[in-house]
Each structure stands twice: as structure tokens, then as C-alpha cells.
Design a protein around this motif. Structure first.
Motif: not given
Ligand code: SLL
Length: 214
Positions: A128-142
Motif C-alpha cells: 500500500d505504498r501509494k495509498e493515502s495514509s488513512d487507507e489500508v489495503s491488502s492486495i495480491y497478484f495471482d
């Protein structure tokens, strides 16, 4: 369907890359009307093409099975974007089932995603490097691999290119060739460090063994 349409091509596999996961944000003053008072976050779970391309040419529907604290926890998304936005208070495992188009004659692909609402403090690498500070993300490539695709499905699939990773430098995509290169470099660096540590411990062990012999 005639016999040729269900004939499988024995010597071939075809792959398509997807990105799945969730983003989440704390609920501020702007609460959706249907959010119960104990809900603290709004979140979105999704399955997308790795370059955000339309994936409905091979995916018929996506079913997200939520925690049983949700009303109607089985949510079926029949057309793109294959995503679902909800509010809630807790993290849990979401079962994702991908149904492929009829022609594919493929089994349902079923897997789990841990819905993440809170930032990890010292947890594993987060994308979540690019996300704004208050947004959390958990994203996977498959990568979905179709082994021995049948002829009809295969001809449908090759109408569209299936890039594994975009090589763009714009930073528009979460997963790219650059990121892959960086990860490989980091792993290489890690291996060197581990080798150094093994050597250091070996010397130490030999010293101890010598001392014990005396
Ligand atoms: C936990 N094991 O205790 C988890 C369960 C359940 C999340 C999390 C509310 C749904 C609703 C909701 O967020 N459930 O009441 O509509 O953390």
C-alpha cells in the motif's frame, strides 16, 4: 455443444493474471445510512485483471462469502466490476469463488482472503505504498493456470493478450516488472545476509567446540 468444442488441447496451458484483495477506510462523519452504529470501517473486496482490464470474457461471476454476522453473507457479483463494498467492525476470512464462463468447462476456483481493516505494524510486506495514509489495503497478484483448455475456450482466450506483469514505470499498477525486480533484488540481498550469519555462527560453534575439548 459438438464434440470438437469440448475437446481438450493436451499439450497446452493458458494463464491469466488477476489481482484480488481489499481496501478499507475508517468511517468518518459521513456514514452510509445503512451502517449500524458499531460499524467502524468501510471496505471493498474485489477481483480484477492485473492491468484493470475487463476479465468478464472468461469470468462469469464471482461469489464473496462474508462472515455470518452479515445479513445474506453470500454475495454474488454477476458482472464487472467484480467487487463489493460494505461496512463493518471486524476482520475476517472472505471466501472468494470464481466461476468461469460455460465454454471453459472449468471447476470453480475457491480461495480465501483475509479482510484487512487495520494497518500492520511489523507484519509482512504490505502493498500500500501509494495509498493515502488513512487507507489500508491488502492486495495480491495471482496467476490462474488453465491446463489442457478445451478448443472453444482456448480460441476465446487467445483473442485477448494475457500479460503476466505490466512493465510500466508510471506506478499506475500495484504489481509491475519493476516491483518484481526489486523483490528479487531484496531476496538476493537477504540470502547474502543469511549466508554471512551462517558463517559467523559456524566460527562461533567451532570456537566453542575447541574450548570444550580443552
Ligand atoms: C472478529 N472473528 O471477532 C472476527 C469476526 C466479524 C465482522 C468479525 C459486522 C457485520 C454486521 C462485522 O464487521 N462483522 O454486523 O453487519 O474480529
Amino acid at each position: 455443444m459438438g464434440p470438437s468444442s469440448t475437446k481438450r488441447i493436451k499439450t497446452l496451458s493458458i494463464t491469466r493474471s488477476i489481482v484480488y484483495g481489499n481496501t478499507a477506510k475508517k468511517l468518518g462523519d459521513l456514514r452510509p445510512l445503512n451502517a449500524s452504529p458499531e460499524h467502524t470501517h468501510t471496505w471493498t473486496i474485489f477481483v480484477r485483471g492485473s492491468q484493470d482490464e475487463d476479465i468478464s470474457y472468461f469470468i462469469k461471476k464471482v461469489v464473496f462469502k462474508l462472515h455470518e454476522t452479515y445479513a445474506n453473507p453470500v454475495r454474488t457479483i454477476e458482472s464487472p466490476p467484480f467487487e463489493l463494498t460494505e461496512t463493518g467492525w471486524g476482520e475476517f476470512e472472505i471466501n472468494i469463488k470464481i466461476y468461469f464462463i460455460e465454454e471453459a468447462n472449468e471447476k470453480v476456483l475457491s480461495f480465501y482472503h483475509h479482510l484487512r481493516l487495520h494497518p500492520y505494524i511489523d507484519g509482512s510486506k504490505v502493498k500500500d505504498r501509494k495509498e493515502s495514509s488513512d487507507e489500508v489495503s491488502s492486495i495480491y497478484f495471482d496467476e490462474i493456470v488453465f491446463n489442457e483448455p478445451n478448443e472453444m475456450f482456448f480460441s476465446k482466450m487467445i483473442e485477448r493478450p494475457g500479460n503476466l506483469l505490466p512493465s510500466n514505470k508510471s506506478g499506475k499498477f500495484v504489481f509491475s516488472k519493476q516491483l518484481e525486480r526489486e523483490e528479487i533484488d531484496l531476496i538476493g540481498f537477504g540470502i547474502l545476509e543469511v549466508d554471512k550469519e551462517i558463517k559467523r555462527l559456524r566460527v562461533k560453534l567451532e570456537e566453542k567446540l575447541k574450548q570444550a575439548e580443552q
